[in-house]
Design a protein around this motif. Structure first.
Motif, PDB file in Angstrom:
ATOM      1  N   VAL A  61       5.331  -2.888  10.825  1.00 48.09           N
ATOM      2  CA  VAL A  61       4.581  -1.820  10.173  1.00 48.09           C
ATOM      3  C   VAL A  61       5.509  -0.957   9.328  1.00 48.09           C
ATOM      4  O   VAL A  61       5.182  -0.544   8.217  1.00 48.09           O
ATOM      5  CB  VAL A  61       3.853  -0.961  11.227  1.00 48.09           C
ATOM      6  CG1 VAL A  61       3.385   0.348  10.614  1.00 48.09           C
ATOM      7  CG2 VAL A  61       2.665  -1.726  11.773  1.00 48.09           C
ATOM      8  N   ASN A  64       3.921  -2.461   0.386  1.00 57.76           N
ATOM      9  CA  ASN A  64       2.534  -2.471   0.815  1.00 57.76           C
ATOM     10  C   ASN A  64       1.987  -3.892   0.731  1.00 57.76           C
ATOM     11  O   ASN A  64       1.931  -4.503  -0.324  1.00 57.76           O
ATOM     12  CB  ASN A  64       1.702  -1.533  -0.083  1.00 57.76           C
ATOM     13  CG  ASN A  64       0.290  -1.381   0.450  1.00 57.76           C
ATOM     14  OD1 ASN A  64      -0.186  -2.223   1.206  1.00 57.76           O
ATOM     15  ND2 ASN A  64      -0.365  -0.301   0.053  1.00 57.76           N
ATOM     16  N   ALA A  92      -1.027  -4.942   1.203  1.00 59.81           N
ATOM     17  CA  ALA A  92      -2.319  -5.035   0.530  1.00 59.81           C
ATOM     18  C   ALA A  92      -2.134  -5.254  -0.968  1.00 59.81           C
ATOM     19  O   ALA A  92      -2.811  -6.085  -1.581  1.00 59.81           O
ATOM     20  CB  ALA A  92      -3.132  -3.771   0.796  1.00 59.81           C
ATOM     21  N   GLU A 145      -7.333  -4.011   1.953  1.00 60.53           N
ATOM     22  CA  GLU A 145      -7.000  -3.186   3.128  1.00 60.53           C
ATOM     23  C   GLU A 145      -8.138  -3.199   4.119  1.00 60.53           C
ATOM     24  O   GLU A 145      -7.931  -3.287   5.340  1.00 60.53           O
ATOM     25  CB  GLU A 145      -6.692  -1.746   2.681  1.00 60.53           C
ATOM     26  CG  GLU A 145      -5.296  -1.588   2.119  1.00 60.53           C
ATOM     27  CD  GLU A 145      -4.958  -0.150   1.785  1.00 60.53           C
ATOM     28  OE1 GLU A 145      -5.913   0.656   1.648  1.00 60.53           O
ATOM     29  OE2 GLU A 145      -3.767   0.155   1.671  1.00 60.53           O
ATOM     30  N   LEU A 147      -6.172  -2.726   7.448  1.00 59.85           N
ATOM     31  CA  LEU A 147      -4.961  -1.922   7.265  1.00 59.85           C
ATOM     32  C   LEU A 147      -5.251  -0.438   7.106  1.00 59.85           C
ATOM     33  O   LEU A 147      -4.349   0.392   7.187  1.00 59.85           O
ATOM     34  CB  LEU A 147      -4.182  -2.423   6.032  1.00 59.85           C
ATOM     35  CG  LEU A 147      -3.531  -3.799   6.178  1.00 59.85           C
ATOM     36  CD1 LEU A 147      -2.856  -4.197   4.883  1.00 59.85           C
ATOM     37  CD2 LEU A 147      -2.544  -3.811   7.323  1.00 59.85           C
ATOM     38  N   ARG A 192      -4.939  -0.584  15.208  1.00 56.87           N
ATOM     39  CA  ARG A 192      -4.435  -1.836  14.666  1.00 56.87           C
ATOM     40  C   ARG A 192      -3.584  -2.575  15.691  1.00 56.87           C
ATOM     41  O   ARG A 192      -3.678  -3.791  15.842  1.00 56.87           O
ATOM     42  CB  ARG A 192      -3.580  -1.555  13.415  1.00 56.87           C
ATOM     43  CG  ARG A 192      -4.406  -1.403  12.152  1.00 56.87           C
ATOM     44  CD  ARG A 192      -3.567  -0.865  11.025  1.00 56.87           C
ATOM     45  NE  ARG A 192      -2.496  -1.771  10.621  1.00 56.87           N
ATOM     46  CZ  ARG A 192      -1.516  -1.424   9.794  1.00 56.87           C
ATOM     47  NH1 ARG A 192      -1.471  -0.203   9.284  1.00 56.87           N
ATOM     48  NH2 ARG A 192      -0.592  -2.280   9.471  1.00 56.87           N
TER      49      ARG A 192
END
Lengths: 309, 311
Positions: free
Chosen positions: B28, B33, B35, B55, B60, B67
């Motif tokens: 994480v 990113n 996405a 996302e 996300l 998550r």
């Protein structure tokens, strides 16, 4: 005592060769031993007691070579010059060994029952199961309680006295004719020492064994030995009946000599307050002293004897 | 003894849980990113709305804790999510690749085990003589040769020169031999030293003099008296070496074009395929934890003093 000696040692001399040094811990030793007889070998630390008994049978620490001369007749077989295989076949079968420290002499990773049983397997040709029964018998014979449980135990679960009993069981497993006990009581509690010594004597008479008892404890000698051989700097006084030494044994100040260099004269000379020039000239022979029936390898006493005569 | 195993198992589960948290946190917190990456893969001119859609699809935009819970629950049931790169289920490819890597490491471990015992034993039996010197020398050489080089040499000898084994591929036992040897060689060299040194130390112990006084031969003393005493040390080292072999698999798999976990992990890292990376990490960590527990239990079983202490 029975007539024919089982062990005749003559002029036994041993040189130990390590990577860097040569020492002569045993120098011209002579003795005989019959069945059911006990010979005590006494002497200070480093006087060659242990080497006298172990080296001729091929028991040497790693990396040490022994050069042996003289003669050792065991059961009318010549041990000096025998090959390793012959010596190995005698060890455990005809000659049993007991070591000083039962804490380290047993294998810590194996059950004591197996350590006893393997001797019976090897020398008596027993199956694993028969050997286990034999081990149980032996454990009972050396006076351990709960024999079935003891068989399955590891050395660290036993006290020092019990471990020495296990060691004795190992040594006598194949019913040897000679038992060599190297300071068997030194590492034990005083109370246990007497028990172990009594056990040794008892087993000796039951199995008709000859026994060599290496010790520096005069108490052990008085209690257990038929004959005594005193060793000093690789040499010895003539073995004699034990009552003749007994209370008249006295110590000397100082420490034994280093055995790396050959000693020409009397080995006691550096520590002896009465030493004369003759002491250093050559190795003194055994000659009569002023006391009737007592001989000594001592020029001082020998000269006195001549003057008296 | 049973209580000891139960306790170790409980600790292992606890450790696994912590490891999963760490895995998740690492991935994480990795920069970039995901996405945006995926949206741009689909349409090179991705808009904010496209990214938001991705996302939404991957979950996300949900809170981290949720998550994590979702991922962990899936992982327990063998569902490690969808690969960002290929769109396939990570769990499925993990399964097929696990078989390949397991074949490699298990075979390598057997090679290391047998070879090290043989070499160590030869050295101990002829201590300080020619066979000892030769095996010691080759062990030193083996321990300092990287596995890709060993692999190349083996391929050159057995495939190119003698045509005994194929140069690469995962097609039946014949094709497994070279990778096994390649992976097992270095650990075998290291372990053979453990065996040899262990024997040397054991043979200087007073109980060996006792064994000699029983009339046992040198060979039976090595087998009966020395082996039980060096077993715990050896098993410990073997466990460590099997651990390093999993790492070694990352190098050996590409060498023989094997599609194993190591290979999967490397491509995953290269393409920022975080679901794959996460899953591989978890598999590696799980393996190490289980390995540790197994080694611990084995050591306790072989050492009577530890057994007494721990039961």
């Amino acid at each position: 005592m029975s007539s024919e000696p089982i062990l005749r040692v003559k002029d036994l001399t041993i040189d130990l060769l390590t990577a860097h040094t040569v020492v002569r811990p045993v120098d011209g030793v002579v003795y005989e031993l019959s069945r059911r007889e006990t010979l005590a070998i006494v002497g200070e630390s480093g006087s060659g007691k242990t080497v006298t008994c172990f080296a001729p049978l091929g028991l040497m620490p790693v990396g040490v070579q022994a050069d042996i001369s003289g003669s050792i007749l065991f059961d009318s077989r010549q041990l000096v010059g025998s090959d390793n295989e012959t010596l190995r076949s005698l060890r455990g079968k005809s000659i049993g060994f007991i070591f000083q420290d039962p804490m380290s002499a047993l294998n810590p990773a194996r059950r004591v029952g197996r350590q006893i049983a393997e001797v019976a397997e090897l020398h008596l040709g027993m199956t694993a199961r028969a050997a286990e029964t034999r081990a149980l018998e032996l454990i009972k014979m050396v006076g351990m309680s709960d024999p079935e449980i003891r068989l399955k135990q590891y050395p660290h679960e036993l006290s020092g006295g019990l471990r020495q009993r296990v060691m004795i069981a190992i040594a006598i497993a194949a019913e040897p004719t000679l038992l060599v006990a190297d300071e068997p009581t030194t590492a034990l509690d005083v109370t246990v020492q007497a028990q172990i010594l009594r056990l040794l004597k008892e087993i000796q008479s039951r199995m008709n064994m000859a026994m060599i008892l290496i010790t520096h404890d005069m108490g052990v000698v008085a209690g257990a030995a038929d004959r005594v051989m005193v060793m000093y700097a690789g040499r010895h006084a003539i073995p004699r009946k034990q009552d003749a030494i007994g209370s008249r044994f006295r110590g000397l100040p100082g420490v034994p000599p280093i055995l790396g260099a050959p000693i020409t004269g009397c080995a006691f000379m550096p520590r002896c307050g009465y030493a004369v020039d003759a002491c250093g000239e050559r190795r003194p022979p055994f000659l009569p002293t002023a006391v009737p029936g007592v001989s000594a390898a001592c020029p001082v006493l020998n000269i006195r004897a001549k003057e008296c005569a | 003894m049973f209580a000891f195993i139960a306790k170790r198992a409980r600790n292992a589960v606890l450790l696994l849980f912590l490891a999963s948290v760490l895995c998740f946190a690492l991935v994480v917190s990795a920069p970039g990113n995901v996405a945006i990456l995926i949206a741009e893969l689909r349409t090179p001119t991705a808009t904010k709305a496209d990214i938001a859609k991705v996302e939404e699809e991957l979950g996300l935009n949900k809170p981290l804790l949720e998550r994590y819970g979702f991922w962990l629950n899936g992982a327990i049931h063998g569902d490690f999510g969808i690969s960002y790169k290929t769109g396939e289920a990570v769990g499925a490819s993990l399964k097929s690749r696990l078989a390949v890597t397991a074949t490699l490491v298990a075979g390598g471990a057997v090679v290391a085990f047998l070879l090290s015992l043989f070499v160590g034993f030869v050295g101990a039996l002829w201590a300080h003589r020619a066979p000892d010197v030769v095996t010691r020398g080759s062990a030193l050489l083996g321990a300092s040769t990287p596995s890709f080089f060993v692999g190349a040499l083996l391929v050159y000898a057995f495939s190119v020169t003698w045509h005994v084994f194929p140069t690469f591929g995962f097609a039946g036992p014949v094709s497994w031999v070279l990778p096994w040897l390649t992976l097992g060689f270095l650990p075998a060299a290291v372990l053979s030293r453990v065996v040899r040194v262990g024997f040397e130390e054991a043979m200087a112990k007073p109980y060996v003099l006792t064994a000699m006084s029983k009339g046992l031969s040198r060979t039976s003393i090595l087998v009966r008296d020395a082996i039980p005493n060096i077993a715990p040390t050896y098993l410990n080292a073997l466990g460590t070496q099997i651990g390093t072999m999993v790492v070694g698999a990352v190098v050996v798999e590409p060498l023989f074009a094997w599609q194993g976990i190591g290979d999967l992990f490397l491509t995953g890292v290269r393409f920022r395929d975080f679901m794959v990376v996460q899953a591989c990490l978890l598999v590696f960590i799980t393996f190490f934890i289980i390995l540790n527990v197994v080694v611990d239990i084995c050591i306790t079983l072989t050492d009577p003093r530890l057994r007494l202490q721990r039961s």
